[in-house]
Scaffold this active site. Structure first.
Site, PDB file in Angstrom:
ATOM      1  N   HIS A 159       0.818  -1.226   0.000  1.00  0.00           N
ATOM      2  CA  HIS A 159       0.000   0.000   0.000  1.00  0.00           C
ATOM      3  C   HIS A 159       0.845   1.268   0.000  1.00  0.00           C
ATOM      4  O   HIS A 159       0.306   2.364  -0.194  1.00  0.00           O
ATOM      5  CB  HIS A 159      -0.937   0.035   1.215  1.00  0.00           C
ATOM      6  CG  HIS A 159      -1.984  -1.027   1.206  1.00  0.00           C
ATOM      7  ND1 HIS A 159      -2.898  -1.162   0.167  1.00  0.00           N
ATOM      8  CD2 HIS A 159      -2.278  -2.015   2.084  1.00  0.00           C
ATOM      9  CE1 HIS A 159      -3.690  -2.192   0.427  1.00  0.00           C
ATOM     10  NE2 HIS A 159      -3.335  -2.731   1.576  1.00  0.00           N
ATOM     11  N   ASP A 195      -2.395 -10.519  -2.695  1.00  0.00           N
ATOM     12  CA  ASP A 195      -2.995 -10.101  -1.421  1.00  0.00           C
ATOM     13  C   ASP A 195      -4.484  -9.789  -1.656  1.00  0.00           C
ATOM     14  O   ASP A 195      -4.876  -9.411  -2.769  1.00  0.00           O
ATOM     15  CB  ASP A 195      -2.265  -8.847  -0.920  1.00  0.00           C
ATOM     16  CG  ASP A 195      -2.675  -8.450   0.487  1.00  0.00           C
ATOM     17  OD1 ASP A 195      -1.932  -8.771   1.432  1.00  0.00           O
ATOM     18  OD2 ASP A 195      -3.751  -7.817   0.648  1.00  0.00           O
ATOM     19  N   HIS A 197      -6.072  -7.285  -0.716  1.00  0.00           N
ATOM     20  CA  HIS A 197      -6.271  -5.854  -0.982  1.00  0.00           C
ATOM     21  C   HIS A 197      -5.495  -5.409  -2.225  1.00  0.00           C
ATOM     22  O   HIS A 197      -4.415  -5.941  -2.506  1.00  0.00           O
ATOM     23  CB  HIS A 197      -5.803  -5.032   0.224  1.00  0.00           C
ATOM     24  CG  HIS A 197      -6.508  -5.397   1.494  1.00  0.00           C
ATOM     25  ND1 HIS A 197      -5.975  -6.324   2.379  1.00  0.00           N
ATOM     26  CD2 HIS A 197      -7.682  -4.982   2.005  1.00  0.00           C
ATOM     27  CE1 HIS A 197      -6.820  -6.450   3.403  1.00  0.00           C
ATOM     28  NE2 HIS A 197      -7.857  -5.659   3.198  1.00  0.00           N
ATOM     29  N   ASP A 284      -4.371 -12.986   3.130  1.00  0.00           N
ATOM     30  CA  ASP A 284      -5.645 -12.550   3.708  1.00  0.00           C
ATOM     31  C   ASP A 284      -6.832 -12.880   2.813  1.00  0.00           C
ATOM     32  O   ASP A 284      -7.956 -12.456   3.089  1.00  0.00           O
ATOM     33  CB  ASP A 284      -5.609 -11.057   4.097  1.00  0.00           C
ATOM     34  CG  ASP A 284      -4.869 -10.177   3.109  1.00  0.00           C
ATOM     35  OD1 ASP A 284      -4.507 -10.665   2.017  1.00  0.00           O
ATOM     36  OD2 ASP A 284      -4.647  -8.999   3.434  1.00  0.00           O
TER      37      ASP A 284
HETATM   38  C1  6XA Z   1      -8.055  -1.368   6.751  1.00  0.00           C
HETATM   39  C2  6XA Z   1      -7.360  -2.504   6.077  1.00  0.00           C
HETATM   40  C3  6XA Z   1      -5.915  -2.379   5.824  1.00  0.00           C
HETATM   41  C4  6XA Z   1      -5.476  -3.431   4.872  1.00  0.00           C
HETATM   42  C5  6XA Z   1      -4.151  -4.014   5.173  1.00  0.00           C
HETATM   43  C6  6XA Z   1      -3.763  -5.129   4.262  1.00  0.00           C
HETATM   44  N1  6XA Z   1      -7.348  -0.574   7.629  1.00  0.00           N
HETATM   45  N2  6XA Z   1      -3.330  -4.851   3.065  1.00  0.00           N
HETATM   46  O1  6XA Z   1      -3.822  -6.279   4.554  1.00  0.00           O
HETATM   47  O2  6XA Z   1      -2.902  -5.758   2.204  1.00  0.00           O
HETATM   48 ZN    ZN Z   2      -4.140  -7.265   2.505  1.00  0.00          ZN
END
Ligand code: 6XA
Ligand code: ZN
Length: 343
Positions: A159, A195, A197, A284
């Site tokens: 991110h 991932d 996300h 995840d």
């Molecule tokens: C909300 C979720 C953050 C995502 C973290 C994550 N604060 N990113 O696993 O791949």
């Molecule tokens: Zn993630």
């Protein structure tokens, strides 16, 4: 397969994150890396190596100096105000507010952060730098002839963009490693982000370039963090047009539909013909992940590793997310062992 690991990850140990209107204990916790390294040992996946120190130069190839200096000094500036709890932002430069860099640590936090889920504490920079060094140490092994290595990075990175951090990420380990491959002579590098996300930081730092292909499979940003990026119509800009692929998937996605999207991504990577493949390895997508809503099972991770091995490319696995901590070691090593089985 060899694993690169640094104990310094423990220096990132946040107390709480803001999620769904509440401060809750951090999902991104030291036990995540401990359980993965334990599983690497228990399954005898391969040798475990410490990280070498690469300094700031490879980091500054993809990140702005301003972000890096901020991350180095943020805790000191925060603590100088007399606060002893973790540093989190509480105001952001949305377009109507402009984007000036304030002298105040609170202004700086909002300037560089994308969310309030990514606490900074006294050890953050140490852990963050170690995580980048883990990625770079593993990258060097692949660049010098190993078929594949596992960078057990923590904190994660995908991110974090050229000039922002958030989503539990501070520096983009996959992006730093991809750039290192190029700087060491690779012509093209592909990053496959599995991932849950969207890898918004990775996409952002290479969006105008064709020498790094980014492919991300993730929960649809219509439903999930990071909400503002990761839509299918984001394909790159300028020279980068056509070199960035987003495959958003709905809540409830299981292996049957996940693997179809995976084949689309792998096909594009094959067509691109990269010299190296970087995997942003988030776990995840697991059916019992506490913050996610995909339905992958233990055995699907072995299949995922097998499919990646089919690419027959020098491959660098970089650890990203995954918060069903008790299952994280099994799921992570299932990918790596699934890869190894295809000789
Ligand atoms: C909300 C979720 C953050 C995502 C973290 C994550 N604060 N990113 O696993 O791949
Ligand atoms: Zn993630």
């Amino acid at each position: 397969m060899r694993t690169v690991f640094s104990e310094d990850h423990r220096c990132q140990d946040g107390r709480s994150e803001l999620i769904e209107g509440q401060f809750v204990p951090c999902n991104e916790m030291p036990r995540r890396a401990e359980i993965v390294i334990d599983r690497v040992r228990a399954t005898k996946l391969g040798e475990i190596l410490p990280a070498q120190d690469f300094g700031l130069d490879p980091i500054l190839r993809v990140h702005d100096k301003g972000l890096v200096t901020f991350l180095q000094n943020a805790w000191e500036e925060w603590a100088a105000t007399g606060r002893t709890f973790d540093a989190l932002p509480h105001v952001w430069p949305v377009p109507g507010l402009g984007r000036r860099l304030s002298d105040s640590i609170d202004g700086k936090l909002g300037y560089y952060a994308i969310d309030a889920g990514t606490p900074i504490m006294s050890g953050t920079w140490r852990a963050v730098q170690a995580s980048a060094n883990v990625a770079l140490t593993a990258q060097k092994l692949v660049a010098t002839g190993e078929r594949a290595t596992f960078a057990l990075c923590r904190p994660p990175g995908h991110h974090a963009g050229s000039d922002f951090y958030g989503g539990y990420c501070f520096l983009n380990n996959a992006g730093i490693a991809a750039q290192a491959f190029l700087d060491q002579g690779a012509k093209r590098v592909a990053i496959l982000d599995v991932d849950y996300h969207h890898g918004n930081g990775t996409q952002q730092m290479f969006y105008g370039r064709a020498d790094v292909l980014t492919v991300s499979l993730h929960a649809d940003p219509k439903q999930e963090f990071p909400y503002f990026l990761g839509y299918a119509d984001e394909i790159g800009a300028g020279a980068g047009e056509g070199y960035h692929v987003n495959l958003p998937l709905p809540w409830g996605t299981d292996w049957a539909s996940y693997s179809e999207a995976l084949e689309v991504g792998l096909k594009r990577i094959r067509q691109y013909g990269p010299d190296a493949l970087v995997i942003s390895l988030g776990l995840d997508t697991f059916e019992h992940d506490p913050i996610s809503r995909f339905k992958l099972k233990h055995e699907d991770y072995s299949r995922l590793g097998d499919r990646i091995a089919w690419m027959e490319l020098p491959t660098l696995f970089i650890m990203e997310g995954g918060y069903a901590v008790d299952a994280l070691g099994v799921n992570t090593v299932n990918v790596l062992a699934g890869f190894e089985q295809r000789g």
